[in-house]
Design a protein around this motif. Sequence first.
Motif, short mmCIF file in Angstrom:
data_model
loop_
_atom_site.label_atom_id
_atom_site.label_comp_id
_atom_site.label_asym_id
_atom_site.label_seq_id
_atom_site.Cartn_x
_atom_site.Cartn_y
_atom_site.Cartn_z
N THR A 61 42.67 9.81 5.56
CA THR A 61 41.70 8.68 4.83
C THR A 61 41.03 8.50 6.36
O THR A 61 41.64 8.11 7.36
CB THR A 61 42.46 7.54 4.23
N GLU A 79 46.67 9.90 0.85
CA GLU A 79 46.55 8.45 1.76
C GLU A 79 45.07 7.88 1.25
O GLU A 79 44.12 8.59 0.94
CB GLU A 79 46.28 9.23 3.14
N SER A 80 45.31 6.77 1.23
CA SER A 80 44.02 5.76 0.93
C SER A 80 43.86 4.54 1.75
O SER A 80 44.90 4.09 2.38
CB SER A 80 44.16 5.49 -0.63
#
Length: 127
Positions: free
Chosen positions: A121, A5-6
Amino acid sequence: VEVVESGGGLVQPGGSLRLSCTASGFRVGDYAIGWVRQAPGKEREGGSCISSADTTTYYTEFVRGRFIISRDNAKNTVDLQMNSLSPEDTAVYYCGPISGHRLCPVPRDINRYVEVRGQGTLVTVSS
């Protein structure tokens, strides 16, 4: 099977962020994919899901109308566009497949079925 995840960060109330979920070891087009979140000191809760069978999207009521989930099969990613953010949206956001299923569960069960594989994230909404 892994996801990364980002896209998290610090945003002011009313602002927007776009999160991305990059998968490896499986194709996002083969499963329903969901986004869930966990706020500090709270239990994980569900949010959004996109089916692979028909691209139908589902949202729990606290994100419906503000968040948009989408999938890019060529990039093997599932994004979450988050708009009109409030401090209550502050949380670590995770994505994951709903293994064995191409259709999303009903919104209240999204959290129950998403398989969290990544580190998440962090999204912080603050002025």
